[in-house]
Design a protein around this motif. Structure first.
Motif, mmCIF file in Angstrom:
data_model
loop_
_atom_site.group_PDB
_atom_site.id
_atom_site.type_symbol
_atom_site.label_atom_id
_atom_site.label_comp_id
_atom_site.label_asym_id
_atom_site.label_seq_id
_atom_site.Cartn_x
_atom_site.Cartn_y
_atom_site.Cartn_z
ATOM 1 N N MET A 1 0.563 -16.071 33.410
ATOM 2 C CA MET A 1 -0.554 -15.967 32.486
ATOM 3 C C MET A 1 -1.126 -14.553 32.451
ATOM 4 O O MET A 1 -1.841 -14.217 31.526
ATOM 5 N N ALA A 2 -0.807 -13.758 33.470
ATOM 6 C CA ALA A 2 -1.299 -12.380 33.486
ATOM 7 C C ALA A 2 -0.706 -11.574 32.340
ATOM 8 O O ALA A 2 -1.394 -10.737 31.747
ATOM 9 N N TRP A 3 0.567 -11.829 32.010
ATOM 10 C CA TRP A 3 1.192 -11.127 30.893
ATOM 11 C C TRP A 3 0.509 -11.473 29.573
ATOM 12 O O TRP A 3 0.300 -10.606 28.726
ATOM 13 N N VAL A 4 0.162 -12.742 29.408
ATOM 14 C CA VAL A 4 -0.484 -13.190 28.166
ATOM 15 C C VAL A 4 -1.875 -12.576 28.050
ATOM 16 O O VAL A 4 -2.238 -12.009 27.017
ATOM 17 N N GLY A 5 -2.660 -12.684 29.109
ATOM 18 C CA GLY A 5 -4.001 -12.100 29.106
ATOM 19 C C GLY A 5 -3.968 -10.592 28.946
ATOM 20 O O GLY A 5 -4.776 -10.011 28.221
ATOM 21 N N GLY A 6 -3.022 -9.962 29.630
ATOM 22 C CA GLY A 6 -2.884 -8.512 29.507
ATOM 23 C C GLY A 6 -2.510 -8.094 28.093
ATOM 24 O O GLY A 6 -2.978 -7.068 27.593
ATOM 25 N N GLY A 7 -1.658 -8.884 27.455
ATOM 26 C CA GLY A 7 -1.280 -8.581 26.074
ATOM 27 C C GLY A 7 -2.463 -8.658 25.131
ATOM 28 O O GLY A 7 -2.617 -7.819 24.234
ATOM 29 N N LEU A 8 -3.312 -9.654 25.327
ATOM 30 C CA LEU A 8 -4.495 -9.796 24.469
ATOM 31 C C LEU A 8 -5.471 -8.642 24.674
ATOM 32 O O LEU A 8 -5.999 -8.083 23.709
ATOM 33 N N VAL A 9 -5.695 -8.287 25.930
ATOM 34 C CA VAL A 9 -6.619 -7.188 26.232
ATOM 35 C C VAL A 9 -6.050 -5.868 25.717
ATOM 36 O O VAL A 9 -6.774 -5.060 25.118
ATOM 37 N N LEU A 10 -4.765 -5.656 25.924
ATOM 38 C CA LEU A 10 -4.133 -4.429 25.451
ATOM 39 C C LEU A 10 -4.202 -4.321 23.929
ATOM 40 O O LEU A 10 -4.416 -3.232 23.388
ATOM 41 N N ASN A 11 -4.055 -5.440 23.238
ATOM 42 C CA ASN A 11 -4.172 -5.439 21.784
ATOM 43 C C ASN A 11 -5.573 -4.993 21.360
ATOM 44 O O ASN A 11 -5.722 -4.191 20.438
ATOM 45 N N LEU A 12 -6.581 -5.499 22.033
ATOM 46 C CA LEU A 12 -7.956 -5.105 21.705
ATOM 47 C C LEU A 12 -8.189 -3.623 21.937
ATOM 48 O O LEU A 12 -8.888 -2.962 21.171
ATOM 49 N N LEU A 13 -7.593 -3.083 22.995
ATOM 50 C CA LEU A 13 -7.807 -1.677 23.331
ATOM 51 C C LEU A 13 -7.005 -0.725 22.445
ATOM 52 O O LEU A 13 -7.448 0.393 22.184
ATOM 53 N N LEU A 14 -5.839 -1.155 21.987
ATOM 54 C CA LEU A 14 -4.942 -0.252 21.264
ATOM 55 C C LEU A 14 -4.968 -0.398 19.746
ATOM 56 O O LEU A 14 -4.346 0.402 19.052
ATOM 57 N N ILE A 15 -5.673 -1.396 19.230
ATOM 58 C CA ILE A 15 -5.633 -1.613 17.781
ATOM 59 C C ILE A 15 -6.277 -0.445 17.020
ATOM 60 O O ILE A 15 -5.800 -0.084 15.948
ATOM 61 N N ALA A 16 -7.294 0.163 17.565
ATOM 62 C CA ALA A 16 -7.931 1.295 16.870
ATOM 63 C C ALA A 16 -7.054 2.550 16.911
ATOM 64 O O ALA A 16 -6.824 3.167 15.869
ATOM 65 N N PRO A 17 -6.547 2.963 18.072
ATOM 66 C CA PRO A 17 -5.753 4.200 18.065
ATOM 67 C C PRO A 17 -4.340 4.042 17.496
ATOM 68 O O PRO A 17 -3.839 4.959 16.845
ATOM 69 N N LEU A 18 -3.682 2.921 17.731
ATOM 70 C CA LEU A 18 -2.293 2.747 17.290
ATOM 71 C C LEU A 18 -2.158 2.013 15.972
ATOM 72 O O LEU A 18 -1.151 2.160 15.293
ATOM 73 N N GLY A 19 -3.123 1.186 15.642
ATOM 74 C CA GLY A 19 -3.048 0.389 14.427
ATOM 75 C C GLY A 19 -2.610 -1.033 14.714
ATOM 76 O O GLY A 19 -2.176 -1.381 15.815
ATOM 77 N N PHE A 20 -2.714 -1.866 13.699
ATOM 78 C CA PHE A 20 -2.445 -3.294 13.840
ATOM 79 C C PHE A 20 -0.986 -3.579 14.175
ATOM 80 O O PHE A 20 -0.690 -4.389 15.048
ATOM 81 N N ILE A 21 -0.059 -2.934 13.500
ATOM 82 C CA ILE A 21 1.350 -3.282 13.639
ATOM 83 C C ILE A 21 1.867 -2.981 15.042
ATOM 84 O O ILE A 21 2.476 -3.845 15.690
ATOM 85 N N LEU A 22 1.614 -1.784 15.548
ATOM 86 C CA LEU A 22 2.115 -1.442 16.878
ATOM 87 C C LEU A 22 1.420 -2.210 17.992
ATOM 88 O O LEU A 22 2.059 -2.671 18.934
ATOM 89 N N SER A 23 0.095 -2.365 17.890
ATOM 90 C CA SER A 23 -0.611 -3.091 18.942
ATOM 91 C C SER A 23 -0.246 -4.576 18.933
ATOM 92 O O SER A 23 -0.088 -5.188 19.997
ATOM 93 N N SER A 24 -0.064 -5.156 17.763
ATOM 94 C CA SER A 24 0.334 -6.561 17.691
ATOM 95 C C SER A 24 1.771 -6.757 18.168
ATOM 96 O O SER A 24 2.094 -7.772 18.788
ATOM 97 N N SER A 25 2.636 -5.788 17.889
ATOM 98 C CA SER A 25 4.012 -5.859 18.384
ATOM 99 C C SER A 25 4.042 -5.840 19.904
ATOM 100 O O SER A 25 4.774 -6.610 20.541
ATOM 101 N N LEU A 26 3.243 -4.971 20.486
ATOM 102 C CA LEU A 26 3.161 -4.897 21.949
ATOM 103 C C LEU A 26 2.574 -6.176 22.531
ATOM 104 O O LEU A 26 3.043 -6.678 23.560
#
Length: 75
Positions: A1-26
């Motif tokens: 579950m750490a991977w899932v939670g980490g993915g959600l948190v990382l998406n929140l942190l990276l959506i502004a600098p990287l954009g929706f497509i790259l952060s959602s892909s990650l």
């Protein structure tokens, strides 16, 4: 579950600098890893395609821009 939670948190942190497509892909990649995906390259490819389709759907069909980023500015 750490991977899932980490993915959600990382998406929140990276959506502004990287954009929706790259952060959602990650995020998709990390969630797939959390659920036991073995072919990481395939998960990354599927995540990118799904994020691209979702962005296109929101931006072109609904007229909603979901943040600018490296790829979004090219579309």
């Amino acid at each position: 579950m750490a991977w899932v939670g980490g993915g959600l948190v990382l998406n929140l942190l990276l959506i502004a600098p990287l954009g929706f497509i790259l952060s959602s892909s990650l995020m998709y990649l990390m969630v797939a890893k959390g659920f036991g995906a073995r072919r990481i390259w395939l998960a990354a490819l599927i995540g990118f395609v799904l994020a691209l389709v979702a962005y296109y759907g929101f931006a072109q069909l609904l007229g909603l821009r979901m943040g600018g980023g490296l790829i979004e500015d090219l579309l």
